[in-house]
Design an enzyme around this catalytic site. Structure first.
Site, PDB file in Angstrom:
ATOM      1  N   GLU A  41       0.835  -1.207   0.000  1.00 22.19           N
ATOM      2  CA  GLU A  41       0.000   0.000   0.000  1.00 22.19           C
ATOM      3  C   GLU A  41       0.869   1.256   0.000  1.00 22.19           C
ATOM      4  O   GLU A  41       1.844   1.344   0.759  1.00 22.19           O
ATOM      5  CB  GLU A  41      -0.903  -0.039   1.245  1.00 22.19           C
ATOM      6  CG  GLU A  41      -2.353   0.250   0.990  1.00 22.19           C
ATOM      7  CD  GLU A  41      -3.036  -0.735   0.032  1.00 22.19           C
ATOM      8  OE1 GLU A  41      -3.010  -0.489  -1.196  1.00 22.19           O
ATOM      9  OE2 GLU A  41      -3.602  -1.722   0.516  1.00 22.19           O
ATOM     10  N   ASP A  44       2.882   2.311  -4.874  1.00 18.77           N
ATOM     11  CA  ASP A  44       2.785   2.389  -6.338  1.00 18.77           C
ATOM     12  C   ASP A  44       3.241   3.723  -6.918  1.00 18.77           C
ATOM     13  O   ASP A  44       3.591   3.788  -8.088  1.00 18.77           O
ATOM     14  CB  ASP A  44       1.379   2.018  -6.838  1.00 18.77           C
ATOM     15  CG  ASP A  44       0.297   3.024  -6.477  1.00 18.77           C
ATOM     16  OD1 ASP A  44       0.490   3.808  -5.522  1.00 18.77           O
ATOM     17  OD2 ASP A  44      -0.746   3.033  -7.160  1.00 18.77           O
ATOM     18  N   ALA A 129     -15.959   2.323  -0.920  1.00 13.76           N
ATOM     19  CA  ALA A 129     -15.500   1.298   0.020  1.00 13.76           C
ATOM     20  C   ALA A 129     -14.015   0.997  -0.159  1.00 13.76           C
ATOM     21  O   ALA A 129     -13.503   0.014   0.369  1.00 13.76           O
ATOM     22  CB  ALA A 129     -16.324   0.026  -0.147  1.00 13.76           C
ATOM     23  N   GLY A 130     -13.322   1.822  -0.941  1.00 13.45           N
ATOM     24  CA  GLY A 130     -11.892   1.598  -1.149  1.00 13.45           C
ATOM     25  C   GLY A 130     -11.613   0.386  -2.015  1.00 13.45           C
ATOM     26  O   GLY A 130     -10.558  -0.229  -1.920  1.00 13.45           O
ATOM     27  N   SER A 132     -11.963   0.469  -5.456  1.00 13.55           N
ATOM     28  CA  SER A 132     -11.634   0.935  -6.812  1.00 13.55           C
ATOM     29  C   SER A 132     -12.774   0.855  -7.809  1.00 13.55           C
ATOM     30  O   SER A 132     -12.584   0.455  -8.962  1.00 13.55           O
ATOM     31  CB  SER A 132     -10.433   0.171  -7.378  1.00 13.55           C
ATOM     32  OG  SER A 132      -9.294   0.495  -6.674  1.00 13.55           O
ATOM     33  N   ASP A 178      -4.611   0.633  -9.001  1.00 17.37           N
ATOM     34  CA  ASP A 178      -6.009   0.243  -9.217  1.00 17.37           C
ATOM     35  C   ASP A 178      -6.285  -0.114 -10.674  1.00 17.37           C
ATOM     36  O   ASP A 178      -6.925  -1.119 -10.973  1.00 17.37           O
ATOM     37  CB  ASP A 178      -6.952   1.381  -8.779  1.00 17.37           C
ATOM     38  CG  ASP A 178      -6.640   1.879  -7.379  1.00 17.37           C
ATOM     39  OD1 ASP A 178      -6.062   1.105  -6.598  1.00 17.37           O
ATOM     40  OD2 ASP A 178      -6.953   3.037  -7.083  1.00 17.37           O
TER      41      ASP A 178
HETATM   42  C1  GLA Z   1      -5.398   4.362  -3.846  1.00 20.90           C
HETATM   43  C2  GLA Z   1      -4.707   4.807  -5.131  1.00 20.90           C
HETATM   44  C3  GLA Z   1      -3.643   3.809  -5.561  1.00 20.90           C
HETATM   45  C4  GLA Z   1      -2.707   3.465  -4.410  1.00 20.90           C
HETATM   46  C5  GLA Z   1      -3.495   3.129  -3.145  1.00 20.90           C
HETATM   47  C6  GLA Z   1      -2.610   2.927  -1.949  1.00 20.90           C
HETATM   48  O1  GLA Z   1      -6.137   3.200  -4.076  1.00 20.90           O
HETATM   49  O2  GLA Z   1      -5.654   4.950  -6.158  1.00 20.90           O
HETATM   50  O3  GLA Z   1      -2.933   4.325  -6.672  1.00 20.90           O
HETATM   51  O4  GLA Z   1      -1.787   4.497  -4.183  1.00 20.90           O
HETATM   52  O5  GLA Z   1      -4.442   4.135  -2.831  1.00 20.90           O
HETATM   53  O6  GLA Z   1      -1.828   1.781  -2.107  1.00 20.90           O
END
Ligand code: GLA
Length: 387
Positions: A41, A44, A129-130, A132, A178
């Site tokens: 996490e 990227d 909800a995280g 993507s 993502d």
């Molecule tokens: C979000 C961003 C990704 C990444 C994550 C953390 O999902 O869209 O590019 O940086 O946070 O890992």
């Protein structure tokens, strides 16, 4: 959490809704999934590695070309928020809201799309909800646009087009995790992606065979400072890299060089913690991949996941009490490992649990952490044409 439709039903539903709205069948239907990241996490945008799996949940795009130069966007999830814009007028903010994501894709191919496009999107990736849902939307539309307009995009091009829609049109400064997950993941595997050189390989992840399940728990929280907090973390990482004389923090071979960030100031101490998370998180990706590749019991990855959570909570400071509570409740109920996923400040957590313990852990996170929506994720396929 909502059920997932088989591809055929999902495609038929989108095609029907398209026909009802536009009076003719679409030329095709495309789908792209949301993701959860197993580990890696905030690496990227720091030249590090990530290890996401695609969700069975997708966003579908039914689409057809037009001849009046207009981009017409309709979403089953946003009734009454249709957008109807001349392709020539597309610009950041025009259109805004949910329509900015698909429009940001089309804007990049204005000349090829000059005739116009009709797009209807529908999906079951939980929003906010995280997981993507926005990347899934961008990637489904990028695939549709590629096929309908005969553009010769390969997988990396799709990822870049989708990410530029998010960065340049919508204005969210994300990395490529993502969109890469949505395009490149394959069923039964986690995607091991090196974001520095863009090389990747598929790591088999058959948890079922090991009697395990990956449980995704929606904390139900999205904090309003998610965007500003993300941008601030990114700037801090860039500043730390600058002070250490490297392009990206993950160019450093380990944590030894990081002490130089501690110059006695509060800012130096913060930069040290941020960089410490990034460099150790990148090492955790390698550790998990090595364990899985060696055919070790996947239970052994649990403590690495939990260490990742502690690092995000204490050093990167992007967790929130609701996510910490989910992680603690899952671990107390017998999970081998648990961590928040995605950018932070809310969203979801994952827990690695015995298949037989799914119900007990789900009940525990619902009761003790107030997170009633959790479900088992089996690594699913990446973006594809359905019809
Ligand atoms: C979000 C961003 C990704 C990444 C994550 C953390 O999902 O869209 O590019 O940086 O946070 O890992």
């Amino acid at each position: 959490m909502s059920g997932v439709l088989p591809d055929e039903e999902a495609a038929a539903g989108a095609a029907e809704a398209f026909a009802a709205r536009f009076g003719a069948a679409p030329e095709g239907v495309w789908a792209a999934p949301g993701r959860v990241n197993v580990i890696g996490e905030h690496t990227d945008y720091n030249g590090g590695s990530v290890l996401p799996v695609a969700l069975p949940h997708t966003v579908r795009a039914a689409a057809a070309r037009r001849d009046d130069g207009r981009l017409v966007l309709v979403s089953a999830q946003h009734p009454g928020e249709d957008a109807d814009v001349a392709v020539a007028d597309l610009a950041p903010g025009t259109p805004g809201g949910w329509a900015g994501y698909p429009a940001g894709v089309v804007e990049q191919v204005r000349a090829a799309a000059a005739g116009g496009l009709s797009l209807l999107v529908d999906g079951d990736v939980p929003a906010g909800a995280g997981l993507s849902s926005s990347a899934a939307l961008e990637c489904a539309v990028a695939l549709a646009v590629r096929d309908l307009l005969g553009l010769g995009w390969g997988p990396d091009d799709l990822v870049d087009v989708a990410r530029r829609a998010e960065n340049d049109f919508v204005g969210a400064p994300t990395g490529i995790l993502d969109q890469s997950a949505s395009v490149l993941c394959t069923a039964g595997h986690a995607l091991h992606l090196d974001t520095r050189d863009r090389s990747w390989d598929q790591v088999p992840l058959d948890l079922e065979a090991a009697g395990l399940a990956l449980l995704v728990v929606d904390s139900g929280t999205t904090h309003s400072h998610a965007e500003s907090g993300y941008g601030e973390r990114r700037r801090q990482c860039e500043e730390a890299a600058r002070r250490l004389g490297v392009d990206y923090l993950c160019d450093l071979p380990g944590t030894d060089a990081l002490a130089a960030l501690d110059d006695g100031t509060d800012e130096g101490a913060v930069l040290l913690r941020r960089a410490w998370h990034v460099v150790t998180e990148d090492a955790r990706v390698a550790e998990v991949v090595d364990l899985l590749r060696a055919g070790a019991d996947p239970r052994g990855t649990g403590p690495v996941l939990t260490a990742g959570h502690a690092s995000l909570r204490d050093d990167f400071e992007v967790s929130v009490p609701e996510l910490d509570a989910v992680v603690e409740a899952a671990l107390a109920a017998g999970a081998y490992g648990a961590r928040m996923v995605g950018g932070g400040f809310g969203g979801s957590a994952v827990a690695l649990v015995d298949a037989g313990a799914v119900e007990a852990v789900s009940a525990a996170v619902a009761e003790r952490a107030g997170a009633p929506r959790s479900y088992v994720v089996v690594p699913a396929a990446g973006a594809r044409r359905l019809q």
